[in-house]
Enzyme design. Structure first.
Site, PDB file in Angstrom:
ATOM      1  N   GLU A 148      17.550 -58.123  81.351  1.00 45.02           N
ATOM      2  CA  GLU A 148      17.512 -57.422  82.642  1.00 45.02           C
ATOM      3  C   GLU A 148      18.906 -57.112  83.201  1.00 45.02           C
ATOM      4  O   GLU A 148      19.047 -56.870  84.405  1.00 45.02           O
ATOM      5  CB  GLU A 148      16.729 -58.245  83.658  1.00 45.02           C
ATOM      6  CG  GLU A 148      15.250 -58.333  83.357  1.00 45.02           C
ATOM      7  CD  GLU A 148      14.474 -58.751  84.588  1.00 45.02           C
ATOM      8  OE1 GLU A 148      13.785 -57.899  85.168  1.00 45.02           O
ATOM      9  OE2 GLU A 148      14.565 -59.930  84.972  1.00 45.02           O
ATOM     10  N   HIS A 173      20.185 -61.447  90.894  1.00 44.88           N
ATOM     11  CA  HIS A 173      18.769 -61.156  90.667  1.00 44.88           C
ATOM     12  C   HIS A 173      18.062 -62.484  90.455  1.00 44.88           C
ATOM     13  O   HIS A 173      18.496 -63.292  89.635  1.00 44.88           O
ATOM     14  CB  HIS A 173      18.571 -60.268  89.441  1.00 44.88           C
ATOM     15  CG  HIS A 173      17.141 -60.205  88.977  1.00 44.88           C
ATOM     16  ND1 HIS A 173      16.113 -59.803  89.816  1.00 44.88           N
ATOM     17  CD2 HIS A 173      16.541 -60.550  87.804  1.00 44.88           C
ATOM     18  CE1 HIS A 173      14.963 -59.873  89.158  1.00 44.88           C
ATOM     19  NE2 HIS A 173      15.198 -60.332  87.945  1.00 44.88           N
ATOM     20  N   HIS A 179      14.111 -64.924  90.905  1.00 39.88           N
ATOM     21  CA  HIS A 179      12.649 -64.947  90.964  1.00 39.88           C
ATOM     22  C   HIS A 179      12.195 -66.062  91.907  1.00 39.88           C
ATOM     23  O   HIS A 179      11.241 -66.779  91.602  1.00 39.88           O
ATOM     24  CB  HIS A 179      12.051 -65.202  89.575  1.00 39.88           C
ATOM     25  CG  HIS A 179      12.546 -64.294  88.491  1.00 39.88           C
ATOM     26  ND1 HIS A 179      12.573 -64.660  87.167  1.00 39.88           N
ATOM     27  CD2 HIS A 179      13.028 -63.021  88.528  1.00 39.88           C
ATOM     28  CE1 HIS A 179      13.052 -63.668  86.426  1.00 39.88           C
ATOM     29  NE2 HIS A 179      13.345 -62.664  87.231  1.00 39.88           N
ATOM     30  N   HIS A 238       7.646 -60.038  90.961  1.00 43.78           N
ATOM     31  CA  HIS A 238       8.775 -60.339  90.082  1.00 43.78           C
ATOM     32  C   HIS A 238       9.865 -61.146  90.781  1.00 43.78           C
ATOM     33  O   HIS A 238      10.164 -62.257  90.369  1.00 43.78           O
ATOM     34  CB  HIS A 238       9.321 -59.003  89.543  1.00 43.78           C
ATOM     35  CG  HIS A 238      10.438 -59.126  88.572  1.00 43.78           C
ATOM     36  ND1 HIS A 238      10.804 -58.108  87.733  1.00 43.78           N
ATOM     37  CD2 HIS A 238      11.308 -60.134  88.305  1.00 43.78           C
ATOM     38  CE1 HIS A 238      11.818 -58.487  86.975  1.00 43.78           C
ATOM     39  NE2 HIS A 238      12.146 -59.711  87.306  1.00 43.78           N
TER      40      HIS A 238
END
Ligand SMILES: [Zn+2]
Length: 251
Positions: free
Chosen positions: A77, A96, A98, A166
């Site tokens: 990613e 980023h 989760h 996500h």
């Protein structure tokens, strides 16, 4: 120590802090815009954030191509980071993650909204990007430049965007800022669910958010960063990152 060496140490620290504070588990990642090459960024090889060492850090071009892979496997990613740096010349650090706390807000119509002064940096009007809207049924991972650019478009000029089913992307002018906002994004999500169980929460107004951000000094980030470094077992470096990125940079 060179600016690059200092920046790499800080990126290791950021990953360790995010893991220690429970924002990331074995997945999720933090990056910086390259201090000397603003059209490149630096991100770890695919490894659990709490295990990351200096030698895991890799340089990438905007399209996610590694500059010197040396057999290291990159994150699938990584495109998220390049697309945000490409779209946002003001951004020098991206996370980023989760965080389980934010997921409920990504799959319902309830907007994640700041309700505590420390969380003002996450901003109001946090958007949720849904990969299905443009890309249909996928495994939800952002594994192409096209998906990442669509996500960066949803983020716009904001500090945070949620990703349906996500996680989230957090962008800012420094690692200290994006780590701070990632941790307080998670806290705000927890507090909002608690407050909602009691009744209708009273959120910060746009004016209050603006007032908090206007009066916040770098000392706020330093005080938090020092405490998180201590908890994560990493040295605290109070020196600001200097170099070309002290100015506005273009991708
Ligand atoms: Zn992800």
């Amino acid at each position: 120590m060179t600016v690059l060496a200092q920046a790499l140490e800080e990126l290791v620290t950021a990953n360790r802090i995010l893991a220690c504070e429970g924002v990331v588990d074995s997945f999720g990642h933090a990056s910086i815009r390259h201090p000397d090459r603003p059209d490149h960024y630096i991100l770890s090889r695919a490894r659990a954030p709490e295990c990351i060492e200096i030698e895991d850090l890799m340089e990438f071009a905007a399209d996610g191509t590694p500059a010197d892979p040396r057999g290291r496997k990159p994150y699938a990613e990584r495109f998220i980071h390049g697309a945000v740096y490409e779209a946002r010349p003001d951004v020098r650090a991206v996370v980023h993650h989760h965080s389980p706390s934010v997921i409920p807000f990504s799959v319902t119509a309830v907007r994640l909204t700041p309700l505590m002064h420390m969380c003002a940096g996450i901003g109001t009007g946090i958007p949720t990007w849904d990969s299905r809207t443009k890309f249909g049924d996928t495994n939800l991972l952002v594994t192409t430049v096209e998906m990442a650019r669509d996500l960066a478009g949803a983020l716009g000029d904001r500090p945070v965007a949620l990703m349906r089913g996500h996680g989230a992307v957090v962008a800012g002018v420094s690692l200290r800022e994006v780590v701070f906002n990632s941790i307080y994004l998670q806290l705000n999500a927890d507090l909002q669910m608690k407050a909602t169980a009691l009744g209708q929460p009273m959120f910060l107004s746009d004016g209050e958010v603006a007032a908090v951000l206007r009066t916040r000094s770098s000392f706020t980030f330093e005080r938090a960063w020092e405490g998180w470094c201590h908890r994560a077992g990493r040295p605290y470096d109070s020196r600001p990152i200097e170099g070309p990125l002290a100015k506005v940079c273009s991708f």
